[in-house]
Write a protein that holds these residues in place. Structure first.
Motif, PDB file in Angstrom:
ATOM      1  N   THR A   1       0.831  -1.202   0.000  1.00  0.00           N
ATOM      2  CA  THR A   1       0.000   0.000   0.000  1.00  0.00           C
ATOM      3  C   THR A   1       0.867   1.254   0.000  1.00  0.00           C
ATOM      4  O   THR A   1       0.575   2.229  -0.709  1.00  0.00           O
ATOM      5  N   GLU A   2       1.956   1.225   0.769  1.00  0.00           N
ATOM      6  CA  GLU A   2       2.884   2.358   0.785  1.00  0.00           C
ATOM      7  C   GLU A   2       3.498   2.566  -0.600  1.00  0.00           C
ATOM      8  O   GLU A   2       3.594   3.693  -1.090  1.00  0.00           O
ATOM      9  N   LYS A   3       3.884   1.484  -1.250  1.00  0.00           N
ATOM     10  CA  LYS A   3       4.429   1.578  -2.612  1.00  0.00           C
ATOM     11  C   LYS A   3       3.367   2.131  -3.567  1.00  0.00           C
ATOM     12  O   LYS A   3       3.666   2.950  -4.439  1.00  0.00           O
ATOM     13  N   LEU A   4       2.137   1.684  -3.387  1.00  0.00           N
ATOM     14  CA  LEU A   4       1.036   2.136  -4.239  1.00  0.00           C
ATOM     15  C   LEU A   4       0.808   3.638  -4.079  1.00  0.00           C
ATOM     16  O   LEU A   4       0.689   4.371  -5.065  1.00  0.00           O
TER      17      LEU A   4
ATOM     18  N   LEU B   1      -0.485  -0.076 -11.177  1.00  0.00           N
ATOM     19  CA  LEU B   1      -1.230  -1.300 -11.483  1.00  0.00           C
ATOM     20  C   LEU B   1      -0.637  -2.508 -10.772  1.00  0.00           C
ATOM     21  O   LEU B   1      -1.359  -3.352 -10.241  1.00  0.00           O
ATOM     22  N   ARG B   2       0.666  -2.582 -10.752  1.00  0.00           N
ATOM     23  CA  ARG B   2       1.340  -3.717 -10.103  1.00  0.00           C
ATOM     24  C   ARG B   2       1.004  -3.777  -8.619  1.00  0.00           C
ATOM     25  O   ARG B   2       0.589  -4.796  -8.094  1.00  0.00           O
ATOM     26  N   HIS B   3       1.181  -2.659  -7.922  1.00  0.00           N
ATOM     27  CA  HIS B   3       0.965  -2.664  -6.480  1.00  0.00           C
ATOM     28  C   HIS B   3      -0.514  -2.752  -6.123  1.00  0.00           C
ATOM     29  O   HIS B   3      -0.872  -3.383  -5.133  1.00  0.00           O
ATOM     30  N   ALA B   4      -1.375  -2.152  -6.939  1.00  0.00           N
ATOM     31  CA  ALA B   4      -2.818  -2.265  -6.687  1.00  0.00           C
ATOM     32  C   ALA B   4      -3.257  -3.720  -6.802  1.00  0.00           C
ATOM     33  O   ALA B   4      -4.038  -4.208  -5.981  1.00  0.00           O
ATOM     34  N   THR B   5      -2.734  -4.424  -7.791  1.00  0.00           N
ATOM     35  CA  THR B   5      -3.056  -5.846  -7.965  1.00  0.00           C
ATOM     36  C   THR B   5      -2.578  -6.654  -6.768  1.00  0.00           C
ATOM     37  O   THR B   5      -3.298  -7.501  -6.242  1.00  0.00           O
ATOM     38  N   ASN B   6      -1.360  -6.383  -6.320  1.00  0.00           N
ATOM     39  CA  ASN B   6      -0.811  -7.110  -5.178  1.00  0.00           C
ATOM     40  C   ASN B   6      -1.621  -6.863  -3.908  1.00  0.00           C
ATOM     41  O   ASN B   6      -1.909  -7.791  -3.158  1.00  0.00           O
TER      42      ASN B   6
ATOM     43  N   ALA C   1      -4.790  -5.848  -3.648  1.00  0.00           N
ATOM     44  CA  ALA C   1      -6.130  -6.431  -3.762  1.00  0.00           C
ATOM     45  C   ALA C   1      -6.092  -7.949  -3.606  1.00  0.00           C
ATOM     46  O   ALA C   1      -6.889  -8.529  -2.859  1.00  0.00           O
ATOM     47  N   ALA C   2      -5.162  -8.596  -4.294  1.00  0.00           N
ATOM     48  CA  ALA C   2      -5.073 -10.057  -4.219  1.00  0.00           C
ATOM     49  C   ALA C   2      -4.758 -10.515  -2.803  1.00  0.00           C
ATOM     50  O   ALA C   2      -5.375 -11.444  -2.280  1.00  0.00           O
ATOM     51  N   ALA C   3      -3.806  -9.857  -2.173  1.00  0.00           N
ATOM     52  CA  ALA C   3      -3.413 -10.245  -0.816  1.00  0.00           C
ATOM     53  C   ALA C   3      -4.561 -10.016   0.160  1.00  0.00           C
ATOM     54  O   ALA C   3      -4.829 -10.859   1.023  1.00  0.00           O
ATOM     55  N   ALA C   4      -5.247  -8.897   0.038  1.00  0.00           N
ATOM     56  CA  ALA C   4      -6.349  -8.595   0.954  1.00  0.00           C
ATOM     57  C   ALA C   4      -7.478  -9.624   0.825  1.00  0.00           C
ATOM     58  O   ALA C   4      -8.019 -10.093   1.829  1.00  0.00           O
TER      59      ALA C   4
END
Length: 126
Positions: free
Chosen positions: A88-91, A104-109, A111-114
């Motif tokens: 989230t910090e990276k995002l 897009l990369r960090h948002a995907t990560n 969302a998937a992790a959550a």
């Protein structure tokens, strides 16, 4: 010793980028947990370092899934919570710098992790 002119950042507040100065690089890696970067004397070597990076979105998700398979208790879920906070910090940083591929990369990560953590929380014992 040759002068370092290129700083390749695999993981930092921005990922898979090359900066021309230490000042630019330092802003993205100093104080960032898990930062991965290296200085180079020529751009071709810096690009190669980035291309060989294990930090692609598909790799990130594959590593996350592998990590999920090892979860046994609430402490393990908490460590994934830290992963979500880091992503989230990276995002947030990527959004503030309008870096669409990284957003897009960090948002995907995140969302998937959550989603996966939420599902796991239902099944893991205390």
């Amino acid at each position: 010793m040759a002068k370092i002119n290129f700083y390749a950042i695999r993981s930092g507040r921005e990922c898979n980028v090359i900066k021309d100065t230490w000042d630019e690089c330092s802003k993205l890696v100093t104080g960032f947990k898990g930062a991965e970067f290296k200085g180079f004397t020529n751009k071709a070597k810096a690009v190669k370092y980035i291309k060989e990076s294990p930090g692609t979105a598909n790799n990130d998700l594959a590593l996350l899934i592998a990590r999920l398979k090892t979860i046994k208790n609430k402490d393990d879920i908490a460590s994934l919570g830290q992963y979500i906070e880091d992503e989230t910090e990276k995002l947030k940083y990527s959004v503030s710098n309008h870096n669409l591929p990284t957003i897009l990369r960090h948002a995907t990560n995140v969302a998937a992790a959550a989603i996966l953590v939420g599902e796991l929380a239902k099944t893991v014992k205390a």
